[in-house]
Design a protein around this motif. Sequence first.
Motif, PDB file in Angstrom:
ATOM      1  N   PRO A  95      17.229 -66.364 -20.641  1.00 53.51           N
ATOM      2  CA  PRO A  95      17.775 -65.080 -20.210  1.00 53.51           C
ATOM      3  C   PRO A  95      16.745 -63.959 -20.153  1.00 53.51           C
ATOM      4  N   SER A  96      15.516 -64.220 -20.601  1.00 50.76           N
ATOM      5  CA  SER A  96      14.454 -63.207 -20.605  1.00 50.76           C
ATOM      6  C   SER A  96      13.174 -63.806 -20.043  1.00 50.76           C
ATOM      7  N   PRO A  97      12.239 -62.962 -19.583  1.00 48.54           N
ATOM      8  CA  PRO A  97      10.957 -63.480 -19.097  1.00 48.54           C
ATOM      9  C   PRO A  97      10.272 -64.353 -20.150  1.00 48.54           C
ATOM     10  N   GLY A  98       9.724 -65.462 -19.713  1.00 50.98           N
ATOM     11  CA  GLY A  98       9.026 -66.385 -20.602  1.00 50.98           C
ATOM     12  C   GLY A  98       9.936 -67.383 -21.297  1.00 50.98           C
ATOM     13  N   GLU A  99      11.247 -67.228 -21.149  1.00 49.75           N
ATOM     14  CA  GLU A  99      12.205 -68.165 -21.739  1.00 49.75           C
ATOM     15  C   GLU A  99      12.757 -69.044 -20.631  1.00 49.75           C
ATOM     16  N   TRP A 100      12.685 -70.332 -20.839  1.00 45.73           N
ATOM     17  CA  TRP A 100      13.192 -71.293 -19.862  1.00 45.73           C
ATOM     18  C   TRP A 100      14.377 -72.027 -20.468  1.00 45.73           C
ATOM     19  N   TYR A 101      15.244 -72.487 -19.605  1.00 41.09           N
ATOM     20  CA  TYR A 101      16.442 -73.208 -20.049  1.00 41.09           C
ATOM     21  C   TYR A 101      16.478 -74.551 -19.335  1.00 41.09           C
ATOM     22  N   LEU A 102      16.536 -75.621 -20.108  1.00 37.84           N
ATOM     23  CA  LEU A 102      16.643 -76.971 -19.553  1.00 37.84           C
ATOM     24  C   LEU A 102      18.118 -77.339 -19.513  1.00 37.84           C
TER      25      LEU A 102
ATOM     26  N   GLU B   2      16.291 -80.653 -14.823  1.00 37.14           N
ATOM     27  CA  GLU B   2      16.827 -79.522 -14.068  1.00 37.14           C
ATOM     28  C   GLU B   2      16.840 -78.323 -14.991  1.00 37.14           C
ATOM     29  N   GLY B   3      16.286 -77.208 -14.538  1.00 30.50           N
ATOM     30  CA  GLY B   3      16.255 -76.035 -15.393  1.00 30.50           C
ATOM     31  C   GLY B   3      16.037 -74.754 -14.628  1.00 30.50           C
ATOM     32  N   VAL B   4      15.944 -73.682 -15.389  1.00 29.31           N
ATOM     33  CA  VAL B   4      15.689 -72.364 -14.813  1.00 29.31           C
ATOM     34  C   VAL B   4      14.614 -71.667 -15.635  1.00 29.31           C
ATOM     35  N   SER B   5      13.850 -70.832 -14.955  1.00 28.96           N
ATOM     36  CA  SER B   5      12.793 -70.066 -15.618  1.00 28.96           C
ATOM     37  C   SER B   5      13.258 -68.635 -15.863  1.00 28.96           C
ATOM     38  N   ASP B   6      12.630 -68.020 -16.843  1.00 29.47           N
ATOM     39  CA  ASP B   6      12.865 -66.608 -17.160  1.00 29.47           C
ATOM     40  C   ASP B   6      14.342 -66.291 -17.356  1.00 29.47           C
TER      41      ASP B   6
END
Length: 173
Positions: A86-93, A80-84
């Motif tokens: 806190p910035s574009p090109g950075e993803w958070y798992l 489960e994660g999110v894209s962009d």
Amino acid sequence: MAPLFQAADLTAERVADADVDLFQPLLERCEDFYQRCYGRPARPDEAKQMPEERPPELGPEHGHLVALRDASGALVGILEGVSDFPSPGEWYLGLMLLAPEVRGHRRGEAVIHAYEDWLRGQGARLLRLGVAEPNPAALRFWTRVGFSEEKWVGPMEQGLLNYRVLRMSKPLA
């Protein structure tokens, strides 16, 4: 639906937010994780909360839920994660969770490496995640697969517990 990627003997497929309930039985089977990181079992609505826990400034197109299935089609893991963020090109798992019966045998490593390859194809250049202080096995795992420590955050309340979270990252470019 076409698989997103293969990892060892597991197949990854996207899950729509509307279908998040399919994760609930797996979350309940992973009681060891919930006890360690929340001091309680998974709540009866734990799966429904997953899309709600995303940062409020991100639209639904930035969230992604991934089911990991074994050769028989049984659900045995979640990403489960999110894209962009806190910035574009950075993803958070936000979560990588494997059922107790499929842990070990380097499946976790295979999953994260295949996931990273998929993320690169989506334009990701950095992957971040947080490791709960009471989960030293997770810290060893994420360090082994190439993540570096950024900083400790907290303490913060997680379920019935208060602890710090170590933010880690790995360049993907």
